[in-house]
Design a protein around this motif. Structure first.
Motif, mmCIF file in Angstrom:
data_model
loop_
_atom_site.group_PDB
_atom_site.id
_atom_site.type_symbol
_atom_site.label_atom_id
_atom_site.label_comp_id
_atom_site.label_asym_id
_atom_site.label_seq_id
_atom_site.Cartn_x
_atom_site.Cartn_y
_atom_site.Cartn_z
ATOM 1 N N ASP A 1 49.668 14.516 -41.596
ATOM 2 C CA ASP A 1 51.013 14.337 -41.054
ATOM 3 C C ASP A 1 51.835 13.618 -42.114
ATOM 4 O O ASP A 1 51.728 12.402 -42.288
ATOM 5 C CB ASP A 1 50.976 13.535 -39.759
ATOM 6 N N GLY B 1 45.378 12.656 -40.426
ATOM 7 C CA GLY B 1 45.182 12.554 -38.986
ATOM 8 C C GLY B 1 43.734 12.745 -38.578
ATOM 9 O O GLY B 1 43.201 12.027 -37.745
ATOM 10 N N LYS B 2 43.088 13.761 -39.152
ATOM 11 C CA LYS B 2 41.679 13.991 -38.858
ATOM 12 C C LYS B 2 41.024 14.667 -40.049
ATOM 13 O O LYS B 2 41.666 15.328 -40.863
ATOM 14 C CB LYS B 2 41.508 14.836 -37.596
ATOM 15 N N LYS C 1 54.020 10.439 -41.296
ATOM 16 C CA LYS C 1 53.397 9.164 -40.977
ATOM 17 C C LYS C 1 52.772 8.604 -42.245
ATOM 18 O O LYS C 1 51.612 8.885 -42.561
ATOM 19 C CB LYS C 1 52.332 9.337 -39.885
ATOM 20 N N ARG C 2 53.529 7.828 -42.965
ATOM 21 C CA ARG C 2 53.059 7.338 -44.257
ATOM 22 C C ARG C 2 51.932 6.321 -44.120
ATOM 23 O O ARG C 2 51.139 6.146 -45.049
ATOM 24 C CB ARG C 2 54.225 6.728 -45.026
ATOM 25 N N ASP C 3 51.852 5.652 -42.996
ATOM 26 C CA ASP C 3 50.795 4.666 -42.821
ATOM 27 C C ASP C 3 49.460 5.321 -42.465
ATOM 28 O O ASP C 3 48.396 4.738 -42.683
ATOM 29 C CB ASP C 3 51.177 3.650 -41.733
ATOM 30 N N SER C 4 49.504 6.536 -41.906
ATOM 31 C CA SER C 4 48.270 7.260 -41.565
ATOM 32 C C SER C 4 48.511 8.752 -41.780
ATOM 33 O O SER C 4 48.675 9.509 -40.827
ATOM 34 C CB SER C 4 47.849 6.978 -40.119
#
Length: 407
Positions: free
Chosen positions: A388, A397-398, A391-394
């Motif tokens: 993703d 995703g999987k 979403k720079r912090d994560s």
């Protein structure tokens, strides 16, 4: 990558002469294969075996935070003498990619009562081939089952059953009766969940396999091949369903145009689907841009909310060594004196040269999915990740790894 049991199920359809692509449910299969592929999550191991031509087993062990798994069993009354060893199964039979649709033909049942041959019926041995499949999920103890029966050369009965304590009635059954007449198909469905009733139909324009070609005014020139006149096929279909308990229902309609093997250019498939009640409109375009590369785009739009979504995808086959595509020799015939049209060969990459397949997709919302599928010695390996970008912090995703072995 295709599940081993799904691989055996496909072999059953092929040997019994059932065309799974001639159905409204498969109208968008090509786009779905290139854009909606599964990204593995966690670590999973699949061990399968075709112990006899009539019996197959499969065991799965996975880890997604907790250890889970499944046990699968399959039986068919029709002996399936197919390659089952993971080191020998062609990757083209395991990877869900671009679908090359073939020319229309009447369904044929080798072991059914009424086998049509040139418009006449001949007696069979009275067998109606059957397939039974069951899968138990652990530790949830959920159970799913599948029952297939070829009632006649143009009719197939399918029952899907699920037993799960979390469902309102503890389980559900979906019955589907499919009729394939070559030129058109019909499907009737019933689900015990809300007593849902449904109907689907698909019609193919152009060539009609039910009648001899000389009775169809499809071309003003003599046909050198039964399908010499048809470079592509246009199909139109619709579905409707209604639940008397919930007093709700829905309808949808769709179009598909796809090139056939006689087409001299790049193979491509275009689809358009519409759900008028929900206001959803979806269009897709997939092209086999080269012997090793497929591209696809899809545009989704809702006429009520004005929300839209754009998806792009690709499929790239990696070869161990460069090889001149098979269709090149066919194209060279164009410059030869006295050339006459002929059916183009299937544009498939030789499997002994395939070392892996890369699949990737991206949406305008920043969602990215990447999967690498390959063969490693005796094992089939699938490595994938879902990203993703917004979403720079994560960003990741999987992430997952699947390892499969079959014998």
């Amino acid at each position: 990558m295709r599940d081993f049991m799904d691989y055996v199920l496909t072999a059953f359809h092929h040997k019994t002469g059932w065309n799974v692509d001639n159905s409204y449910a498969s109208l968008t299969t090509t786009a779905n294969n290139l854009l909606d592929f599964n990204v593995p999550h966690g670590l999973s191991l699949h061990v399968s075996s075709l112990s006899s031509p009539n019996f197959a087993t499969s065991y799965t062990l996975g880890s997604k935070g907790v250890v889970d798994g499944s046990l699968s069993f399959l039986y068919t009354s029709l002996g399936l003498n197919v390659t089952s060893r993971s080191s020998h199964i062609p990757l083209a039979n395991l990877v869900r990619g671009y679908r090359h649709l073939q020319h229309l033909s009447l369904p044929k049942g080798k072991a059914l009562n009424d086998v049509q041959d040139g418009g006449t019926s001949i007696a069979g041995d009275g067998r109606k081939d059957t397939l039974l499949y069951g899968r138990l999920y652990l530790p949830s103890s959920s159970l799913e089952a599948l029952y297939l029966r070829r009632l006649s050369p143009n009719r197939l009965l399918r029952l899907n059953c699920v037993s799960d304590a979390t469902l309102p009635s503890g389980g559900t059954v979906l019955a589907l009766l499919q009729n394939d007449f070559g030129k058109y198909t019909t499907e009737y469905l019933y689900s015990t969940d809300s007593s849902l009733l449904g109907f689907r139909a698909l019609y193919n324009f152009g060539y009609d396999p039910r009648y001899p070609l000389d009775q169809q005014h499809v071309s003003s020139r003599p046909a050198r091949h039964p399908w010499d006149h048809q470079n592509g096929r246009l199909s139109a279909g619709a579905e409707a369903y209604f639940s008397p308990i919930n007093k709700s229902g829905g309808i949808s309609t769709g179009l598909r145009f796809t090139t056939l093997p006689i087409h001299t250019g790049f193979p491509y498939t275009m689809t358009l689907t519409l759900n008028p009640l929900m206001g959803n409109l979806s269009s897709s375009y997939a092209v086999k841009a080269g012997p090793n590369l497929s591209l696809c785009s899809r545009f989704d739009f809702n006429v009520y909310s004005y929300e839209s979504d754009v998806s792009l995808g690709l499929e790239l086959w990696q070869l161990s060594r460069p090889r001149v595509p098979e269709e090149v020799a066919w194209v060279k015939d164009l410059i030869r004196p006295g050339w006459e049209p002929k059916v183009a060969p299937e544009k498939v990459v030789p499997d002994e040269d395939v070392t892996g397949v890369l699949k990737a997709r991206m949406t305008d919302k920043g969602k990215v999915g990447v999967v690498w599928e390959c063969r490693l010695k005796e094992l089939l390996v699938t490595l994938g990740a879902g990203l993703d970008l917004k979403k720079r912090d994560s960003v990741v995703g999987k992430f997952g790894l699947e390892v499969a072995y079959s014998s």
